[in-house]
Design an enzyme around this catalytic site. Structure first.
Site, PDB file in Angstrom:
ATOM      1  N   GLY A 145       0.998  -1.132   0.434  1.00 15.33           N
ATOM      2  CA  GLY A 145       0.232   0.192   0.227  1.00 15.33           C
ATOM      3  C   GLY A 145       0.459   1.315   0.359  1.00 15.33           C
ATOM      4  O   GLY A 145       0.308   2.599  -0.449  1.00 15.33           O
ATOM      5  N   THR A 147       2.945   4.974   0.650  1.00 11.13           N
ATOM      6  CA  THR A 147       2.886   5.955   1.654  1.00 11.13           C
ATOM      7  C   THR A 147       1.801   6.126   1.628  1.00 11.13           C
ATOM      8  O   THR A 147       0.938   6.222   2.656  1.00 11.13           O
ATOM      9  CB  THR A 147       3.991   7.382   1.453  1.00 11.13           C
ATOM     10  OG1 THR A 147       5.639   6.537   1.480  1.00 11.13           O
ATOM     11  CG2 THR A 147       4.092   8.400   2.201  1.00 11.13           C
ATOM     12  N   GLY A 285       5.393  25.045   6.675  1.00 10.29           N
ATOM     13  CA  GLY A 285       5.135  24.469   5.205  1.00 10.29           C
ATOM     14  C   GLY A 285       3.451  24.698   5.302  1.00 10.29           C
ATOM     15  O   GLY A 285       3.099  23.769   5.749  1.00 10.29           O
ATOM     16  N   GLY A 287       1.740  24.218   2.569  1.00  8.38           N
ATOM     17  CA  GLY A 287       1.383  23.710   1.391  1.00  8.38           C
ATOM     18  C   GLY A 287       0.677  22.181   2.095  1.00  8.38           C
ATOM     19  O   GLY A 287      -0.748  22.900   2.758  1.00  8.38           O
ATOM     20  N   GLU A 308       4.685  29.628   6.363  1.00  9.37           N
ATOM     21  CA  GLU A 308       4.645  29.286   5.068  1.00  9.37           C
ATOM     22  C   GLU A 308       5.217  30.600   4.305  1.00  9.37           C
ATOM     23  O   GLU A 308       5.500  31.501   4.908  1.00  9.37           O
ATOM     24  CB  GLU A 308       3.060  29.225   4.269  1.00  9.37           C
ATOM     25  CG  GLU A 308       3.387  29.003   3.143  1.00  9.37           C
ATOM     26  CD  GLU A 308       4.129  28.007   2.562  1.00  9.37           C
ATOM     27  OE1 GLU A 308       3.611  26.896   2.728  1.00  9.37           O
ATOM     28  OE2 GLU A 308       4.712  28.518   1.432  1.00  9.37           O
ATOM     29  N   ARG A 377       8.597  16.051  -0.177  1.00 10.08           N
ATOM     30  CA  ARG A 377       9.106  14.975  -0.635  1.00 10.08           C
ATOM     31  C   ARG A 377      10.014  15.323  -1.421  1.00 10.08           C
ATOM     32  O   ARG A 377       9.403  15.809  -2.650  1.00 10.08           O
ATOM     33  CB  ARG A 377       7.755  13.567  -0.148  1.00 10.08           C
ATOM     34  CG  ARG A 377       7.054  14.630   1.089  1.00 10.08           C
ATOM     35  CD  ARG A 377       5.726  13.160   0.322  1.00 10.08           C
ATOM     36  NE  ARG A 377       5.684  11.810   0.636  1.00 10.08           N
ATOM     37  CZ  ARG A 377       6.031  11.211   1.777  1.00 10.08           C
ATOM     38  NH1 ARG A 377       5.504  11.496   2.983  1.00 10.08           N
ATOM     39  NH2 ARG A 377       6.704   9.872   1.284  1.00 10.08           N
ATOM     40  N   ALA A 426      -0.831  10.091  -5.399  1.00  9.06           N
ATOM     41  CA  ALA A 426      -0.956   8.322  -5.400  1.00  9.06           C
ATOM     42  C   ALA A 426      -1.895   8.183  -7.086  1.00  9.06           C
ATOM     43  O   ALA A 426      -2.013   6.983  -7.419  1.00  9.06           O
ATOM     44  CB  ALA A 426      -2.202   8.222  -4.662  1.00  9.06           C
ATOM     45  N   HIS A 550     -32.382  17.488  -7.339  1.00  4.57           N
ATOM     46  CA  HIS A 550     -32.198  18.007  -6.338  1.00  4.57           C
ATOM     47  C   HIS A 550     -33.116  17.434  -5.420  1.00  4.57           C
ATOM     48  O   HIS A 550     -33.923  16.495  -4.568  1.00  4.57           O
ATOM     49  CB  HIS A 550     -33.869  19.512  -6.600  1.00  4.57           C
ATOM     50  CG  HIS A 550     -33.946  20.820  -6.026  1.00  4.57           C
ATOM     51  ND1 HIS A 550     -32.819  21.270  -5.243  1.00  4.57           N
ATOM     52  CD2 HIS A 550     -35.147  20.545  -5.039  1.00  4.57           C
ATOM     53  CE1 HIS A 550     -33.600  22.073  -4.728  1.00  4.57           C
ATOM     54  NE2 HIS A 550     -34.713  21.786  -4.164  1.00  4.57           N
TER      55      HIS A 550
HETATM   56  P1  NAI Z   1       4.295  21.017  -0.610  1.00  3.43           P
HETATM   57  O1  NAI Z   1       5.518  21.451  -1.664  1.00  3.43           O
HETATM   58  O2  NAI Z   1       2.908  20.537  -1.044  1.00  3.43           O
HETATM   59  O3  NAI Z   1       3.835  22.465   0.090  1.00  3.43           O
HETATM   60  C1  NAI Z   1       5.396  22.407   0.896  1.00  3.43           C
HETATM   61  C2  NAI Z   1       5.484  24.278   1.111  1.00  3.43           C
HETATM   62  O4  NAI Z   1       6.132  24.479   2.387  1.00  3.43           O
HETATM   63  C3  NAI Z   1       5.253  25.062   0.590  1.00  3.43           C
HETATM   64  O5  NAI Z   1       4.252  25.776   0.381  1.00  3.43           O
HETATM   65  C4  NAI Z   1       6.480  25.400   0.347  1.00  3.43           C
HETATM   66  O6  NAI Z   1       6.563  26.876   0.284  1.00  3.43           O
HETATM   67  C5  NAI Z   1       6.839  25.281   1.955  1.00  3.43           C
HETATM   68  N1  NAI Z   1       8.267  25.792   2.167  1.00  3.43           N
HETATM   69  C6  NAI Z   1       9.158  25.004   2.084  1.00  3.43           C
HETATM   70  N2  NAI Z   1      10.470  25.741   2.333  1.00  3.43           N
HETATM   71  C7  NAI Z   1      10.302  26.562   3.846  1.00  3.43           C
HETATM   72  C8  NAI Z   1      10.412  27.070   4.646  1.00  3.43           C
HETATM   73  N3  NAI Z   1      12.036  27.138   4.455  1.00  3.43           N
HETATM   74  N4  NAI Z   1      10.072  27.668   5.709  1.00  3.43           N
HETATM   75  C9  NAI Z   1       8.471  28.038   5.386  1.00  3.43           C
HETATM   76  N5  NAI Z   1       7.948  27.328   4.642  1.00  3.43           N
HETATM   77  C10 NAI Z   1       8.727  26.717   3.326  1.00  3.43           C
HETATM   78  O7  NAI Z   1       4.336  19.418  -0.139  1.00  3.43           O
HETATM   79  P2  NAI Z   1       3.939  18.990   1.343  1.00  3.43           P
HETATM   80  O8  NAI Z   1       2.691  19.177   1.573  1.00  3.43           O
HETATM   81  O9  NAI Z   1       5.272  18.767   1.985  1.00  3.43           O
HETATM   82  O10 NAI Z   1       3.040  17.732   0.317  1.00  3.43           O
HETATM   83  C11 NAI Z   1       4.873  16.903  -0.148  1.00  3.43           C
HETATM   84  C12 NAI Z   1       3.625  16.179  -1.627  1.00  3.43           C
HETATM   85  O11 NAI Z   1       2.459  15.648  -1.329  1.00  3.43           O
HETATM   86  C13 NAI Z   1       3.138  16.914  -2.558  1.00  3.43           C
HETATM   87  O12 NAI Z   1       3.746  17.381  -3.922  1.00  3.43           O
HETATM   88  C14 NAI Z   1       1.897  17.298  -2.215  1.00  3.43           C
HETATM   89  O13 NAI Z   1       0.951  17.067  -3.711  1.00  3.43           O
HETATM   90  C15 NAI Z   1       1.696  15.508  -1.920  1.00  3.43           C
HETATM   91  N6  NAI Z   1      -0.131  15.387  -0.605  1.00  3.43           N
HETATM   92  C16 NAI Z   1      -0.137  15.196  -1.732  1.00  3.43           C
HETATM   93  C17 NAI Z   1      -2.100  15.396  -0.430  1.00  3.43           C
HETATM   94  C18 NAI Z   1      -3.686  15.473  -1.057  1.00  3.43           C
HETATM   95  O14 NAI Z   1      -3.298  16.127  -2.888  1.00  3.43           O
HETATM   96  N7  NAI Z   1      -4.409  15.660  -0.700  1.00  3.43           N
HETATM   97  C19 NAI Z   1      -1.710  15.220   0.495  1.00  3.43           C
HETATM   98  C20 NAI Z   1      -0.716  15.534   0.705  1.00  3.43           C
HETATM   99  C21 NAI Z   1       0.481  14.861   0.248  1.00  3.43           C
END
Ligand code: NAI
Length: 572
Positions: A145, A147, A285, A287, A308, A377, A426, A550
């Site tokens: 499965g 991560t 972060g 994100g 952020e 990541r 995923a 509806h």
């Molecule tokens: P992310 O790339 O989405 O966000 C990381 C954030 O950290 C960015 O906004 C960046 O500007 C910030 N950052 C970087 N260095 C920094 C600093 N020194 N100080 C403050 N902020 C800083 O990465 P995230 O959230 O860790 O996710 C990793 C991956 O996993 C992404 O590609 C994401 O799309 C994917 N993911 C998707 C999900 C979903 O679609 N529901 C759920 C979980 C992960």
């Protein structure tokens, strides 16, 4: 030697099953890999194949018998085979013996396709490969499965759902219920999350068995572009393959600031195991991962700070969508420090953690019980022997280079999922897996990235597909934007979930939809409708003729489409 062949494995978590047809009779000569019998249970059928060459000397059960794990089905006189091709994963575990054997048996496995990694990329590729008649072996060092299932999407959604229940309880009075008192039992929240994960991991293990995919548990050592070795206490396997798919995924990355390597810093994986709710937490972060956990911890009662770097959280979204999430975060008391660069993390003498960040030229400090790193990541490209295999990295050297068929620079080898670092989602990994296997099977399959939906489980949640307003502007496209707010939707008002909107970006020239964002309850589910309309290049006029039931929140999609035609009915 005399070997008792027992019921070793049943599908899912079943403890007993019904014996199907016994494929051999007393006196039959059998070879390793021969089908012996199948056991049916509630969740499906598991086949048992021999790992021995020899002769059947006794049949100890009959078709239709209900047997528990460990029950003897037949006895053979024989010996373990050195060459063992295509045995089911049920047999990858030792069968019942009348004597003890501790050492792993040396196995030589021949496969059409070897897949390294059993996440949503690898396991889906394996199933598609089996459907196409390929002999597939999948090597996984952890649970099936990946991560997504074990430490990502699924457990996070289980926690997010628990917090949704909590918010309903907190808001119960508004709906006419006086809840005298309630407690948060964090241990149960985590236990339920683990139950959800276990159920789904069991489901994937069952799918592997049902599709006759051999799963080898251990770390794959990529010896050459035709051979993998797996050596550990339980397994000693040499896997010879025609094609290889690398699906090793990604791992948490850390920013290189002072204190980034402190053991006390948690990741999203650690956050899923916290048995106590932290009083306060700083998330570095803002994100997707950072904001999903910000809402989870906030709901559980933690004081949450998000640091952020960019001027706004969730930078992938258009400003209006990010604004809704930001307003919700503010209203709930999440302290978002945007445009702030984390500078250092320190442990204090009173077991707190201090995070420093720079904002508008000034240094700020925030002290919390926990600090979580959520700054992206990185692809798991270490220890794969890529140079020797002739597999190049991409230009940024942060993922494996692949073409539209997911083929690497070595034409026998494919790479899919986060390890390619194209889009770390995923569902992208799964589709890349399907493309890779179909190409191996000689089908003309290609990966396209223009209609990848994203689903963000903040509160409210966000679904998006296609172009955003900013990506359309970057491409200089002429667009029309239409919004319909859930506050004007009957079902949303009845549910008390009126935050957010459906936003449609359309082309006046082609009169089709180019992109859509839904911020609001069930937005992640509803976005699929818009994916379909975009994929089929449905004209707005035709889309407007579709009747939506509806009362449903989905009527807002219809209204946004009508809005794109300047004929919205319920927009003030
Ligand atoms: P992310 O790339 O989405 O966000 C990381 C954030 O950290 C960015 O906004 C960046 O500007 C910030 N950052 C970087 N260095 C920094 C600093 N020194 N100080 C403050 N902020 C800083 O990465 P995230 O959230 O860790 O996710 C990793 C991956 O996993 C992404 O590609 C994401 O799309 C994917 N993911 C998707 C999900 C979903 O679609 N529901 C759920 C979980 C992960």
């Amino acid at each position: 030697m005399r070997v008792e062949i027992c019921v070793e494995k049943l599908s899912g978590h079943d403890t007993e099953g019904k014996l199907g047809k016994i494929e051999v009779a007393v006196g039959d000569e059998i070879k390793s890999g021969d089908l012996l019998f199948a056991i049916e249970s509630g969740k499906g059928s598991v086949k048992s194949k021999s790992k021995y060459d020899g002769k059947v000397v006794e049949i100890a059960a009959k078709t239709g018998d209900t047997l528990k794990k460990g029950a003897v089905v037949l006895v053979i006189e024989g010996q373990a085979s050195q060459e063992n091709t295509r045995v089911s994963s049920a047999d990858a575990k030792p069968q019942g013996y009348s004597f003890g054997i501790a050492k792993p048996k040396k196995e030589v496995i021949t496969a059409d396709i070897a897949i390294v990694g059993g996440g949503p990329g690898g396991y889906v590729a394996a199933i598609r490969g089996a459907q196409l008649g390929k002999r597939v072996v999948l090597i996984e060092e952890d649970r099936m499965g990946g991560t997504c299932l074990n430490y990502g999407c699924i457990p996070t959604k289980a926690l997010a759902h628990s917090t949704k229940v909590l918010r309903h309880i907190q808001d119960a009075e508004n709906y006419g219920f006086n809840v005298a008192s309630f407690d948060i039992n964090m241990e149960r929240v985590i236990e339920r999350k683990s139950e959800v994960v276990d159920t789904l991991v069991g489901g994937i293990e069952h799918l592997m068995e049902a599709n006759d995919i051999q799963v080898v548990k251990g770390t794959a050592l990529l010896e050459s572009d035709t051979q993998i070795k797996v050596e550990n206490k339980k397994v000693s396997a040499t896997i010879n393959f025609e094609n290889l798919i690398i699906a090793t995924g990604s791992e948490v990355s850390y920013i290189n600031i002072e204190g980034h390597d402190l053991d006390s810093i948690i990741t999203s994986k650690d956050a899923l195991e916290l048995k106590e709710v932290p009083k306060s937490i700083t998330i570095i972060g803002g994100g997707v991962i950072g904001m999903e956990f910000a809402f989870i911890f906030n709901a559980l009662g933690s004081e949450v700070h998000v640091i952020e770097y960019l001027p706004e959280i969730l930078a992938l979204l258009d400003q209006d969508a990010a604004d809704v999430i930001r307003a919700s975060a503010d209203a709930k008391g999440i302290k978002v420090h945007a445009g702030a660069c984390a500078a250092g993390i320190y442990e204090t003498e009173n077991q707190m953690m201090m995070t420093s960040y720079q904002k508008e030229g000034q240094m700020h400090y925030v002290a919390t019980e926990k600090v979580m790193m959520a700054v992206g990541r990185k692809a798991r490209i270490e220890n794969l022997n890529l140079e020797k295999l002739g597999v190049d990295l991409n230009e940024r050297e942060n993922g494996i280079k692949v073409d539209a068929h997911m083929r690497t620079t070595n034409e026998r080898i494919y790479a899919i999922g986060d390890v390619t670092n194209i889009v770390q989602l995923a569902h992208v990994a799964s589709h890349q897996g399907i493309v890779a296997v179909e190409c191996i099977a000689g089908l003309d399959s290609e990966m396209h990235y223009d209609l990848i939906p994203s689903a963000i489980f903040t509160s409210p949640e966000v679904g998006h597909v296609g172009l955003t307003e900013k990506s359309a502007a970057d491409q200089g496209l002429d667009i029309k934007v239409s919004h319909f707010h859930f506050a004007a939707n009957g079902k949303s008002v009845a549910m008390g979930e009126t935050e957010g909107f459906v936003k449609i970006i359309s082309s006046p020239e082609t009169e089709t939809i180019l992109g859509a964002t839904i911020v609001g309850a069930n937005g992640t589910d509803m976005i699929a409708t818009l994916s379909n309309l975009i994929a089929d290049a449905t004209k707005l006029e035709a889309a407007a003729k579709i009747i939506y039931a509806h009362p449903t929140a989905a009527e807002s999609v219809h209204e946004a489409i009508l809005g794109a035609l300047d004929r919205g009915l319920h927009n003030a």
